[in-house]
Design a protein around this motif. Sequence first.
Motif, short mmCIF file in Angstrom:
data_model
loop_
_atom_site.label_atom_id
_atom_site.label_comp_id
_atom_site.label_asym_id
_atom_site.label_seq_id
_atom_site.Cartn_x
_atom_site.Cartn_y
_atom_site.Cartn_z
N HIS A 94 0.86 -1.18 0.00
CA HIS A 94 0.00 0.00 0.00
C HIS A 94 0.89 1.23 0.00
N TYR A 97 0.96 6.80 2.50
CA TYR A 97 0.07 7.83 3.03
C TYR A 97 -1.28 7.26 3.48
N VAL A 98 -1.42 5.93 3.47
CA VAL A 98 -2.60 5.28 4.03
C VAL A 98 -2.15 4.24 5.04
#
Length: 127
Positions: A94, A97-98
């Motif tokens: 991923h 920033y998540v």
Amino acid sequence: MNIYHEARSEPLSGQIAVAQVTLNRVASKAFPQSVCGVVKQGGQKRNSCQFSWWCDGKSDQPTEQQAWRRSLALGRRVLADQAPDPTNGALYYHADYVAPKWSRSFQRTAQIGRHLFYRPAQSATQS
């Protein structure tokens, strides 16, 4: 297409890493056994697929020709086993920033560019 849509703004190592995750999934019994099967997995419903670009409802047509040519060439290299796996066997990733909840149940193997890479955690009893 997966390299282009998932990693075209990443450094070369990040693009290779995304390609290798796709191939790691093909090699895993937990995923479809083809590159297209892996990329399209879960794509029957909008926003429910493994790779968001596949089922986001937007055009998949590449618009950045230089990045598209680079993605094609890199895809050929990775498929020909000419690029080592910098993810250490990762099956998931991923963007940094998540913080998806699923990532807590996996072992992080690498951070390359803006992506964090993971594989299933090995049990403490395995040697």
